[in-house]
Scaffold this motif. Structure first.
Motif, PDB file in Angstrom:
ATOM      1  N   UNK A 139       0.855  -1.191   0.000  1.00 24.84           N
ATOM      2  CA  UNK A 139       0.000   0.000   0.000  1.00 24.84           C
ATOM      3  C   UNK A 139       0.890   1.240   0.000  1.00 24.84           C
ATOM      4  N   UNK A 140       0.244   2.395   0.005  1.00 24.58           N
ATOM      5  CA  UNK A 140       0.997   3.653  -0.011  1.00 24.58           C
ATOM      6  C   UNK A 140       1.428   4.020   1.410  1.00 24.58           C
ATOM      7  N   UNK A 141       2.474   3.382   1.862  1.00 19.99           N
ATOM      8  CA  UNK A 141       3.025   3.687   3.188  1.00 19.99           C
ATOM      9  C   UNK A 141       4.524   3.893   3.023  1.00 19.99           C
ATOM     10  N   UNK A 142       5.180   4.603   3.956  1.00 12.99           N
ATOM     11  CA  UNK A 142       6.599   4.913   3.771  1.00 12.99           C
ATOM     12  C   UNK A 142       7.467   3.679   3.541  1.00 12.99           C
ATOM     13  N   UNK A 143       7.062   2.548   4.124  1.00 10.03           N
ATOM     14  CA  UNK A 143       7.869   1.333   3.966  1.00 10.03           C
ATOM     15  C   UNK A 143       7.979   0.908   2.502  1.00 10.03           C
ATOM     16  N   UNK A 144       7.000   1.292   1.675  1.00  9.56           N
ATOM     17  CA  UNK A 144       7.105   0.971   0.242  1.00  9.56           C
ATOM     18  C   UNK A 144       8.321   1.688  -0.341  1.00  9.56           C
ATOM     19  N   UNK A 145       8.511   2.916   0.084  1.00  8.62           N
ATOM     20  CA  UNK A 145       9.658   3.697  -0.377  1.00  8.62           C
ATOM     21  C   UNK A 145      10.962   3.105   0.158  1.00  8.62           C
ATOM     22  N   UNK A 146      10.956   2.723   1.422  1.00  6.65           N
ATOM     23  CA  UNK A 146      12.179   2.120   1.977  1.00  6.65           C
ATOM     24  C   UNK A 146      12.521   0.847   1.206  1.00  6.65           C
ATOM     25  N   UNK A 147      11.491   0.080   0.881  1.00  6.87           N
ATOM     26  CA  UNK A 147      11.729  -1.181   0.161  1.00  6.87           C
ATOM     27  C   UNK A 147      12.383  -0.924  -1.192  1.00  6.87           C
ATOM     28  N   UNK A 148      11.863   0.079  -1.912  1.00  9.77           N
ATOM     29  CA  UNK A 148      12.434   0.392  -3.229  1.00  9.77           C
ATOM     30  C   UNK A 148      13.893   0.806  -3.090  1.00  9.77           C
ATOM     31  N   UNK A 149      14.138   1.707  -2.159  1.00  6.47           N
ATOM     32  CA  UNK A 149      15.498   2.239  -2.014  1.00  6.47           C
ATOM     33  C   UNK A 149      16.455   1.192  -1.430  1.00  6.47           C
ATOM     34  N   UNK A 150      15.914   0.300  -0.585  1.00  9.07           N
ATOM     35  CA  UNK A 150      16.765  -0.771  -0.042  1.00  9.07           C
ATOM     36  C   UNK A 150      17.213  -1.684  -1.177  1.00  9.07           C
ATOM     37  N   UNK A 151      16.295  -1.982  -2.095  1.00 10.84           N
ATOM     38  CA  UNK A 151      16.674  -2.794  -3.259  1.00 10.84           C
ATOM     39  C   UNK A 151      17.752  -2.076  -4.060  1.00 10.84           C
ATOM     40  N   UNK A 152      17.539  -0.804  -4.344  1.00 12.04           N
ATOM     41  CA  UNK A 152      18.546  -0.116  -5.162  1.00 12.04           C
ATOM     42  C   UNK A 152      19.880  -0.002  -4.423  1.00 12.04           C
ATOM     43  N   UNK A 153      19.818   0.071  -3.113  1.00 12.57           N
ATOM     44  CA  UNK A 153      21.071   0.171  -2.348  1.00 12.57           C
ATOM     45  C   UNK A 153      21.938  -1.084  -2.501  1.00 12.57           C
ATOM     46  N   UNK A 154      21.280  -2.265  -2.541  1.00 15.75           N
ATOM     47  CA  UNK A 154      22.061  -3.501  -2.618  1.00 15.75           C
ATOM     48  C   UNK A 154      22.090  -4.077  -4.037  1.00 15.75           C
ATOM     49  N   UNK A 155      21.493  -3.363  -4.962  1.00 16.35           N
ATOM     50  CA  UNK A 155      21.568  -3.791  -6.363  1.00 16.35           C
ATOM     51  C   UNK A 155      20.542  -4.840  -6.754  1.00 16.35           C
ATOM     52  N   UNK A 156      19.513  -5.048  -5.896  1.00 14.53           N
ATOM     53  CA  UNK A 156      18.428  -5.960  -6.285  1.00 14.53           C
ATOM     54  C   UNK A 156      17.473  -5.203  -7.205  1.00 14.53           C
TER      55      UNK A 156
END
Ligand code: WTA
Length: 652
Positions: free
Chosen positions: A138-155
Motif C-alpha cells: 500500500x501507499x506507506x513509507x515502507x514501500x519507499x524504503x523497500x524500493x530504495x533498499x533494493x537499489x542500495x544492494x543492487x536488487x
C-alpha cells in the motif's frame, strides 16, 4: 495571440530553473548541436559518480543502447547519502495516512530506515545484486524504503500495483522469477482496513519461485503466516544496523522492472537501468516542477505505477526535495481532502491525473475556494489527455489563474516526462502537452513515409534518438522489445521509437496527444490491454468469443466496452447472472480496475473473411458514431446492423 494561450506568471518565471522561451530554445539548440555533450554535461553535474563514465552513448547495438558506460553509481546514495551533509534534518517524506495521521521522515531517518531494510534483505533473506524482488504494497513509507533498499544492494524491484489480483501478481512473479515478495498485512481506505496479504498468499499457492515473504504490519489485522516463508518486518527490522554499504552499480545495471500492458499478449516487464533513469528523473523534477529547496511537493499517484516511481520516490529524492506521500482516497472524507492537505502542508507543487481532476471538479466544484491554496505554484497532470473544461477549472479554481499547468506527456517506457510545458517559460494552452523537453527528440511522424508531419496534421508520436531514461528492454524477451517499440516507424531508413500514441501539431510545433493508436485503452489514466481483458473474459466457460474496445467515459476518460458471444443462448435468459460471473472472473484474473463498464451479448462479431475482428467498427458502434468503413467485405455484413440494434436497445 489567441485567448486560449496563457503566459507564465512573470514573478514565478524570475526564479524558475528555465526562465524564458529563449532559454528553452538555447537548450534545444545545444542538444541538437552536440547531443552527447549536452547529456554528458548534465550527467557530470547532477550525478554523484563513484567512478566516472567512459562513453556517453553507445548505439552500436541499437535499439539496445548504453548510456554513460563505464560509470558507477548507486541510486540510493544519489537519493539519500549525498544529501546528508546539507539536508540531514530536512523532511524527505511527509506521509499522510488515510485517517489523517501524519509522519515526517527526515533524510537522516530515511537513511537509517533504508539501510536497516537493506540489511534485512541481505542478512535474513539472502537477497543479492541482480535478484528480483516483488513489492506489493500500500501507499506507506515502507514501500519507499523497500524500493530504495533494493537499489542500495543492487536488487531489481518489480512493484505490482496493490489493486491487482492474485493471478496478476502470480504472473508477474513468475515472469520475473522473483525470490522475495515484500508486502503488508493491509492498509486503510476510507478509515476501514483492507487486506493485501491474502492476495499474496493466493498468488503463491502451487509452484512459485518465491521463497520468502516480508510482511509490514500496518493495520495489524489477522493474517495467515506460513512458517519458514513469512516474516514480520516489524520484528526483524529491530535488530538491524543503520549502516549498509551502497553497492557500486554500473550505469547499465538494471534498476527496476515495471509490468505494463501492451496491445498484445501478457503485460511486459519494462526494464529501466540505473544511471540514465535517475539522471532524467532528477532533471525533470527540477525543470518541470521547478521545485526549490524549501518547497513541498505532492504527487497523488500510487507507487505501483511509473508516476509513483519517478515522481514520488526517485525524482524528488534524487534532487533532495520534500515529497508528500498519501495513503488514502482523495475524495474521502469529502472532495476537499486534497485542498485541505495543500493548506495543511503548504504544498507548492501538486501533480495528479485528469480523472482525479474530473472527479474533484464534479464532486466538489466549490471546494477549492474553502481552503488557502496560496502556496501552490505549479499544477501538473499526467496519464491521459485532459479535457479543456477540467483544465480550466484546475487552472482557475485550484490555481487561482496564477499557477502554470504542466500537462506532462510520457509513459512507463520513457522513464520520465518527454513532452511538457516548463512552468516559467512555456506559454500554455488548455489540454496541450506543448513542446518536447530539451534533449528529447520527440517528433510526430507520418507512419508511412517517416517524415515529420506539418502544422494541423496528425501522425505517430515518436522519439527519433535514444534518450537516457529510455526503456532498456522487455524482461526476458528481446524480440518483443524490438517489435513493440521499433517495428512501426522508420525515419531515414532507421527504426525509431514509437510510443503507441497519436498526436497532432498545432502552431509553433505545439503537440497535442490524441490517444493510443493501438489496442491499449486508458482507464482513469491506467493502461489496460484489450487482449488482457479479453483473455480473462474467455475463461468463462460459456463465452465463445469476445472483443473489448474503449469507449469515452465522462469521468474515467475511457471505459471498457465488451462485446460477448455466448456459446449457448440460454445464458442470455439470465444476463445479470452472466455479467456477474464474468465480472468475478475479471476481478480474479486482473483486478477491479479491469471491470467492464458495458457488456453487450451479441450473436456474432464483425470479421473479415480471414477471421480478423474489425475493432474499428466495434469502436464506432460503442461511441455511437457512424460507420465509415466498407462493411461489404465482411464475412457476414448483416451482423453490423444486428450489433447496432442490440447496443441501442441496451443503451436506451
Ligand atoms: C497516456 C503514465 C495525453 C498515453 C505516465 C501514454 C497521456 C500512456 C499523457 C502511458 C498526457 C500519458 N496527455 N496522454 N499528458 N500522459 N498519457 O505507461 O497514451 O501508465 O502512452 O505512463 O498514457 O501510460 P503509462
Amino acid at each position: 495571440m489567441s485567448q486560449d494561450i496563457y503566459q507564465p506568471n512573470p514573478e514565478f518565471a524570475k526564479n524558475a530553473t528555465i526562465k524564458s522561451m529563449e532559454e528553452y530554445h538555447a537548450l534545444v539548440k545545444k542538444s541538437n548541436d552536440d547531443y552527447e555533450g549536452f547529456w554528458a554535461d548534465y550527467a557530470n553535474e547532477k550525478i554523484d559518480w563513484f567512478k566516472p563514465f567512459d562513453t556517453v552513448l553507445d548505439e552500436s547495438n541499437a535499439p539496445f543502447v548504453k548510456w554513460f558506460d563505464g560509470g558507477q553509481l548507486n541510486v540510493a546514495h544519489q537519493c539519500i547519502d549525498r544529501h546528508l551533509d546539507t539536508r540531514k534534518n530536512k523532511a524527505a517524506i511527509i506521509f499522510e495516512g488515510d485517517r489523517g495521521d501524519v509522519q515526517t521522515i527526515t533524510y537522516l531517518d530515511l537513511y537509517k530506515n533504508v539501510n536497516r531494510f537493506a540489511n534485512l534483505l541481505k542478512e535474513d533473506f539472502g537477497v543479492k545484486k541482480g535478484d528480483r524482488v516483488v513489492i506489493y504494497m500500500p501507499m506507506i513509507p515502507e514501500a519507499t524504503y523497500a524500493m530504495l533498499a533494493c537499489s542500495r544492494i543492487g536488487a531489481i524491484h518489480s512493484i505490482v500495483f496493490g489493486g491487482f489480483s492474485s493471478e496478476a501478481l502470480k504472473d508477474r512473479i513468475a515472469d520475473a522469477e522473483a525470490k522475495v515478495v515484500i508486502t503488508a498485512d493491509g492498509a486503510y481506505r476510507k478509515t476501514k482496513p483492507y487486506m493485501l496479504k491474502p492476495v499474496v498468499d493466493a498468488a503463491l499457492e502451487g509452484e512459485s519461485p518465491v521463497k520468502k515473504v516480508l510482511v509490514v504490519e500496518r493495520n495489524h489485522e489477522e493474517v495467515t503466516w506460513v512458517a519458514g516463508r513469512d516474516y514480520s518486518y516489524n520484528e526483524l527490522i529491530k535488530s538491524k544496523s543503520t549502516h549498509c554499504k551502497a553497492e557500486p552499480m554500473d550505469s547499465e545495471d538494471p534498476l527496476f522492472l515495471l509490468y505494463t500492458s501492451g496491445s498484445t499478449g501478457k503485460p511486459k516487464g519494462v526494464q529501466h537501468n540505473t544511471a540514465g533513469y535517475i539522471l532524467w528523473a532528477q532533471m525533470t523534477m527540477e525543470w518541470v516542477f521547478d521545485v526549490k529547496e524549501n518547497d513541498t511537493y505532492w504527487c497523488t499517484a500510487d507507487v505501483g505505477w511509473i508516476t509513483g516511481h519517478t515522481y514520488i520516490v526517485y525524482g524528488p529524492l534524487a534532487m533532495g526535495a520534500t515529497t508528500v506521500m498519501f495513503e488514502g482516497v482523495i475524495t474521502h472524507p469529502d472532495a476537499g481532502r486534497p485542498w485541505a492537505m495543500v493548506e495543511n502542508h503548504r504544498i507548492n507543487q501538486f501533480y495528479t491525473a485528469p480523472t482525479a481532476i474530473r472527479v474533484l471538479h464534479k464532486m466538489g466544484e466549490e471546494e477549492p475556494s474553502k481552503y488557502d491554496l496560496s502556496s501552490l505554484k505549479v499544477l501538473g497532470t499526467v496519464g491521459e489527455p485532459i479535457d479543456p473544461p477540467a483544465w480550466k477549472w484546475y487552472y482557475e479554481e485550484v490555481g487561482n489563474s496564477n499557477c502554470a499547468i504542466v500537462d506532462t506527456y510520457w509513459q512507463t517506457e520513457t522513464g520520465g516526462h518527454v513532452v511538457s510545458p516548463l512552468p516559467g517559460a512555456t506559454p500554455i494552452k488548455p489540454a496541450c502537452a506543448t513542446l518536447p523537453l530539451p534533449g528529447i527528440m520527440a517528433e510526430i511522424l507520418d507512419p508511412e513515409t517517416g517524415e515529420k508531419v506539418g502544422e494541423g496534421e496528425s501522425g505517430y508520436m515518436c522519439i527519433t534518438r535514444p534518450w537516457p531514461a529510455q526503456i532498456r528492454g522487455v524482461w526476458g524477451d528481446e524480440e518483443r522489445y524490438k517489435k513493440s517499440y521499433f517495428g512501426d516507424v522508420q525515419k531515414d531508413g532507421k527504426a525509431v521509437y514509437f510510443t503507441g500514441d497519436g498526436a497532432i501539431y498545432g502552431a509553433d510545433g505545439y503537440i497535442t496527444i490524441t490517444g493510443r493508436t493501438d489496442d491499449v485503452i486508458n482507464v482513469s489514466g491506467h493502461r489496460m490491454g484489450t487482449a488482457e481483458v479479453e483473455a480473462a473474459i474467455k475463461k468463462h466457460n460459456n463465452v465463445a468469443e469476445v472483443a473489448v474496445v474503449g469507449k469515452p467515459h465522462e469521468l474515467k476518460g475511457e471505459g471498457i466496452f465488451a462485446y460477448i458471444v455466448l456459446k449457448s443462448d440460454e445464458g442470455i435468459a439470465d444476463e445479470i447472472a452472466e455479467v456477474k460471473a464474468i465480472n468475478t472472473i475479471i476481478k480474479k484474473e486482473i483486478g477491479n480496475i479491469a471491470l467492464c463498464d458495458d457488456m453487450i451479448f451479441v450473436s456474432g462479431l464483425p470479421k473479415t473473411r480471414s477471421g480478423k475482428i474489425m475493432r474499428r467498427i466495434l469502436r464506432a458502434i460503442a461511441k455511437d458514431e457512424p460507420i465509415t468503413q466498407d462493411i461489404s467485405t465482411l464475412e457476414d455484413p448483416s451482423i453490423v446492423a444486428k450489433i447496432e440494434s442490440m447496443v441501442q436497445c441496451k443503451m436506451c
